[in-house]
Design an enzyme around this catalytic site. Structure first.
Site, PDB file in Angstrom:
ATOM      1  N   SER A 180     -11.008 -11.482   4.292  1.00 41.01           N
ATOM      2  CA  SER A 180     -12.275 -12.211   4.401  1.00 41.01           C
ATOM      3  C   SER A 180     -13.416 -11.386   3.826  1.00 41.01           C
ATOM      4  O   SER A 180     -14.471 -11.922   3.502  1.00 41.01           O
ATOM      5  CB  SER A 180     -12.639 -12.458   5.863  1.00 41.01           C
ATOM      6  OG  SER A 180     -11.622 -13.093   6.537  1.00 41.01           O
ATOM      7  N   HIS A 209      -8.187 -17.072   0.018  1.00 41.11           N
ATOM      8  CA  HIS A 209      -8.779 -16.988   1.352  1.00 41.11           C
ATOM      9  C   HIS A 209      -8.698 -18.323   2.087  1.00 41.11           C
ATOM     10  O   HIS A 209      -9.410 -19.280   1.746  1.00 41.11           O
ATOM     11  CB  HIS A 209     -10.249 -16.535   1.214  1.00 41.11           C
ATOM     12  CG  HIS A 209     -10.943 -16.331   2.513  1.00 41.11           C
ATOM     13  ND1 HIS A 209     -12.216 -16.779   2.763  1.00 41.11           N
ATOM     14  CD2 HIS A 209     -10.539 -15.734   3.653  1.00 41.11           C
ATOM     15  CE1 HIS A 209     -12.563 -16.462   3.991  1.00 41.11           C
ATOM     16  NE2 HIS A 209     -11.562 -15.824   4.557  1.00 41.11           N
ATOM     17  N   GLU A 231     -10.586 -20.610  -0.590  1.00 41.71           N
ATOM     18  CA  GLU A 231     -11.368 -19.966  -1.648  1.00 41.71           C
ATOM     19  C   GLU A 231     -10.413 -19.116  -2.484  1.00 41.71           C
ATOM     20  O   GLU A 231      -9.758 -18.223  -1.945  1.00 41.71           O
ATOM     21  CB  GLU A 231     -12.447 -19.056  -1.049  1.00 41.71           C
ATOM     22  CG  GLU A 231     -13.531 -19.805  -0.287  1.00 41.71           C
ATOM     23  CD  GLU A 231     -14.514 -18.883   0.430  1.00 41.71           C
ATOM     24  OE1 GLU A 231     -15.678 -19.277   0.570  1.00 41.71           O
ATOM     25  OE2 GLU A 231     -14.132 -17.795   0.873  1.00 41.71           O
ATOM     26  N   ASN A 280     -18.584 -17.471   4.038  1.00 42.70           N
ATOM     27  CA  ASN A 280     -19.092 -16.456   4.964  1.00 42.70           C
ATOM     28  C   ASN A 280     -20.447 -15.893   4.551  1.00 42.70           C
ATOM     29  O   ASN A 280     -21.140 -15.285   5.356  1.00 42.70           O
ATOM     30  CB  ASN A 280     -18.082 -15.307   5.128  1.00 42.70           C
ATOM     31  CG  ASN A 280     -16.980 -15.706   6.092  1.00 42.70           C
ATOM     32  OD1 ASN A 280     -17.189 -16.517   6.997  1.00 42.70           O
ATOM     33  ND2 ASN A 280     -15.792 -15.161   5.893  1.00 42.70           N
TER      34      ASN A 280
HETATM   35  P1  NAI Z   1      -3.845 -10.986  13.340  1.00 44.54           P
HETATM   36  O1  NAI Z   1      -4.234  -9.730  14.027  1.00 44.54           O
HETATM   37  O2  NAI Z   1      -3.697 -12.241  14.118  1.00 44.54           O
HETATM   38  O3  NAI Z   1      -2.446 -10.741  12.553  1.00 44.54           O
HETATM   39  C1  NAI Z   1      -2.192  -9.642  11.735  1.00 44.54           C
HETATM   40  C2  NAI Z   1      -0.698  -9.381  11.755  1.00 44.54           C
HETATM   41  O4  NAI Z   1      -0.383  -8.417  10.745  1.00 44.54           O
HETATM   42  C3  NAI Z   1      -0.187  -8.806  13.081  1.00 44.54           C
HETATM   43  O5  NAI Z   1       0.871  -9.611  13.565  1.00 44.54           O
HETATM   44  C4  NAI Z   1       0.301  -7.408  12.723  1.00 44.54           C
HETATM   45  O6  NAI Z   1       1.456  -7.026  13.459  1.00 44.54           O
HETATM   46  C5  NAI Z   1       0.635  -7.568  11.250  1.00 44.54           C
HETATM   47  N1  NAI Z   1       0.603  -6.316  10.498  1.00 44.54           N
HETATM   48  C6  NAI Z   1      -0.321  -5.343  10.553  1.00 44.54           C
HETATM   49  N2  NAI Z   1      -0.009  -4.362   9.674  1.00 44.54           N
HETATM   50  C7  NAI Z   1       1.139  -4.746   9.055  1.00 44.54           C
HETATM   51  C8  NAI Z   1       1.949  -4.180   8.044  1.00 44.54           C
HETATM   52  N3  NAI Z   1       1.641  -2.997   7.503  1.00 44.54           N
HETATM   53  N4  NAI Z   1       3.050  -4.868   7.637  1.00 44.54           N
HETATM   54  C9  NAI Z   1       3.365  -6.057   8.168  1.00 44.54           C
HETATM   55  N5  NAI Z   1       2.638  -6.646   9.150  1.00 44.54           N
HETATM   56  C10 NAI Z   1       1.522  -6.000   9.575  1.00 44.54           C
HETATM   57  O7  NAI Z   1      -4.903 -11.145  12.161  1.00 44.54           O
HETATM   58  P2  NAI Z   1      -5.409 -12.510  11.466  1.00 44.54           P
HETATM   59  O8  NAI Z   1      -6.538 -13.044  12.217  1.00 44.54           O
HETATM   60  O9  NAI Z   1      -4.218 -13.353  11.171  1.00 44.54           O
HETATM   61  O10 NAI Z   1      -6.013 -11.936  10.093  1.00 44.54           O
HETATM   62  C11 NAI Z   1      -5.199 -11.478   9.048  1.00 44.54           C
HETATM   63  C12 NAI Z   1      -6.008 -11.343   7.783  1.00 44.54           C
HETATM   64  O11 NAI Z   1      -6.588 -12.603   7.457  1.00 44.54           O
HETATM   65  C13 NAI Z   1      -7.167 -10.352   7.856  1.00 44.54           C
HETATM   66  O12 NAI Z   1      -7.329  -9.751   6.610  1.00 44.54           O
HETATM   67  C14 NAI Z   1      -8.353 -11.244   8.168  1.00 44.54           C
HETATM   68  O13 NAI Z   1      -9.572 -10.694   7.747  1.00 44.54           O
HETATM   69  C15 NAI Z   1      -8.001 -12.478   7.346  1.00 44.54           C
HETATM   70  N6  NAI Z   1      -8.601 -13.738   7.798  1.00 44.54           N
HETATM   71  C16 NAI Z   1      -8.708 -14.017   9.134  1.00 44.54           C
HETATM   72  C17 NAI Z   1      -9.277 -15.216   9.552  1.00 44.54           C
HETATM   73  C18 NAI Z   1      -9.390 -15.549  11.009  1.00 44.54           C
HETATM   74  O14 NAI Z   1     -10.181 -16.433  11.359  1.00 44.54           O
HETATM   75  N7  NAI Z   1      -8.635 -14.909  11.889  1.00 44.54           N
HETATM   76  C19 NAI Z   1      -9.775 -16.200   8.570  1.00 44.54           C
HETATM   77  C20 NAI Z   1      -9.517 -15.845   7.200  1.00 44.54           C
HETATM   78  C21 NAI Z   1      -9.000 -14.637   6.843  1.00 44.54           C
END
Ligand code: NAI
Length: 382
Positions: free
Chosen positions: A118, A139, A151, A189
């Site tokens: 993001s 995104h 995006e 954003n």
């Molecule tokens: P989350 O914390 O729910 O999930 C992240 C997952 O990645 C976890 O299950 C973790 O175990 C896994 N992980 C971490 N390091 C890892 C690695 N080296 N190899 C494999 N798996 C790994 O996070 P979320 O909310 O799903 O966000 C993920 C990405 O998406 C971030 O970059 C965030 O900025 C972006 N994003 C999030 C949004 C939201 O509203 N939550 C919206 C749009 C983008």
């Protein structure tokens, strides 16, 4: 069209992306380092698909087929045959970059690598890769299967033909795609910042209460008011995005974070998820209802936030981050705004928008109220 997708990170975003691609017929491998995250993703997926079944949107055989298209793995070596890999892991530039470097070794030369970040620089990630031209940002919004907008953010190194093909692919997953220049906050954003900041500003100055401000916006078609929405998103997340956009725009006053929100984060009052934020969810108070004498104030609040949003949308087009059409789509499908902001400007009149913004600038003499040249160029009397 693409038939083999890899998704890394089985959290909120990764599992949603895996679901939407599988629903559209794409074969998906979903990877996570954490077995618990994979188990959770599996049960979340069966719950989500169960809901689609209940609503009659899919039948039992389709449900089984969709589930059968997703494999859950803990090793990236399974990605060797993937045509595209989307990363949705922790928001950390070094961790993400390392994953992409590993993928370049595991995957074929023609695999497209993409990040769902993001806030991080797509170009900085691409610069660390052997094949930067095959890298870009894709995104999605949360929840990914529901939110229509995506995006697509090319790095400056990205291959143009690949970008166009990727946009077509994401559209084939039934998404509305906008194209954003690699810049802080991309489109949604960035343009949404004043929705929060101008609301907080008015509350801090005693112009109106949070209840009045929320009501002023919901009564004009916004699904949630700024304070309820910040509580819903979580102040840790919302404050982090505000800080990141502010820092990335070289501390431009327009994006300055607020002390009120900083204090909430420091206190651990993160919003709905912690029971307390701007509102108290443990002891809900009576819903605020407007009286006739509030009309003038509510109209003022709405117009002040709206012209700030229009100004930000206009500047985003002016500075070449995206097209007029894309800024309109982005705010309607990425944040559910009731109308495109430039359309709104047309309706209330550019003269009025500029008059309001100039009035704010005269009062405060702060750069945050400077009028975008895009708006000045549209005045009927120059
Ligand atoms: P989350 O914390 O729910 O999930 C992240 C997952 O990645 C976890 O299950 C973790 O175990 C896994 N992980 C971490 N390091 C890892 C690695 N080296 N190899 C494999 N798996 C790994 O996070 P979320 O909310 O799903 O966000 C993920 C990405 O998406 C971030 O970059 C965030 O900025 C972006 N994003 C999030 C949004 C939201 O509203 N939550 C919206 C749009 C983008």
């Amino acid at each position: 069209m693409l038939s083999k997708l890899g998704v890394i990170g089985a959290g909120a975003m990764g599992s949603g992306i895996a679901q939407l691609a599988a629903v559209s017929g794409t074969d998906v491998i979903l990877a996570d380092v954490n077995q618990e995250a994979l188990d959770k993703a599996k049960s979340r997926l069966s719950e989500q698909l169960g809901k689609l079944l209940e609503k009659g949107k899919i039948d039992a055989s389709q449900l089984n087929a969709i589930f059968g298209r997703i494999s859950f793995v803990s090793e990236l070596s399974a990605f060797s045959d993937r045509e595209m890999v989307i990363e949705a892991i922790v928001e950390d530039l070094d961790v993400k970059t390392k994953i992409f470097q590993q993928l370049e070794v595991i995957c074929g030369e023609n695999t497209v690598l993409a990040s769902n970040t993001s806030s991080l620089s797509i170009t900085a990630m691409a610069a660390k890769l052997q094949r930067p031209e095959r890298f870009m940002g894709i995104h999605f919004f949360n929840p990914a299967p529901v939110m229509k907008l995506v995006e697509v953010v090319p790095a400056i190194q990205s291959d143009e033909d690949l970008v166009v093909q990727t946009i077509r692919q994401v559209e084939a997953w039934d998404k509305i795609v906008v194209r954003a220049k690699d810049s802080p906050g991309f489109i949604v954003n960035k343009v949404a910042r004043p929705f929060y900041s101008e609301a907080i500003r008015m509350m801090e100055e005693g112009v109106a209460s949070k209840e009045q401000i929320d009501h002023a916006m919901t009564s004009q078609g916004f699904k949630m008011g700024p304070f309820a929405l910040m509580d819903f998103i979580g102040h840790d997340v919302n404050f982090a995005v505000t800080q990141s956009v502010w820092r990335s725009f070289w501390f431009d006053d327009r994006y300055k974070p607020s002390f009120s929100q900083q204090k909430l984060v420091e206190a651990g009052y993160l919003g709905k998820k912690s029971g307390k934020g701007f509102y108290n969810y443990d002891a809900p108070t009576e819903k605020w209802e407007p009286k006739e004498e509030d009309d003038t104030l509510l109209a003022y609040i709405f117009k002040r936030i709206l012209v700030m949003l229009i100004n930000e949308a206009a500047d985003t087009v002016q500075t070449g981050i995206c097209s007029e059409q894309d800024v309109e789509l982005a705010m309607q499908y990425g944040t559910n705004y009731p109308k495109g902001l430039l359309q709104w400007a047309e309706e209330i009149g550019y003269d009025e928008v500029v008059y309001q913004l100039d009035g704010l600038y005269d009062r405060y003499h702060e750069a945050r109220y400077r009028v975008s040249p895009y708006l000045r160029d549209r005045l009927s009397i120059l």
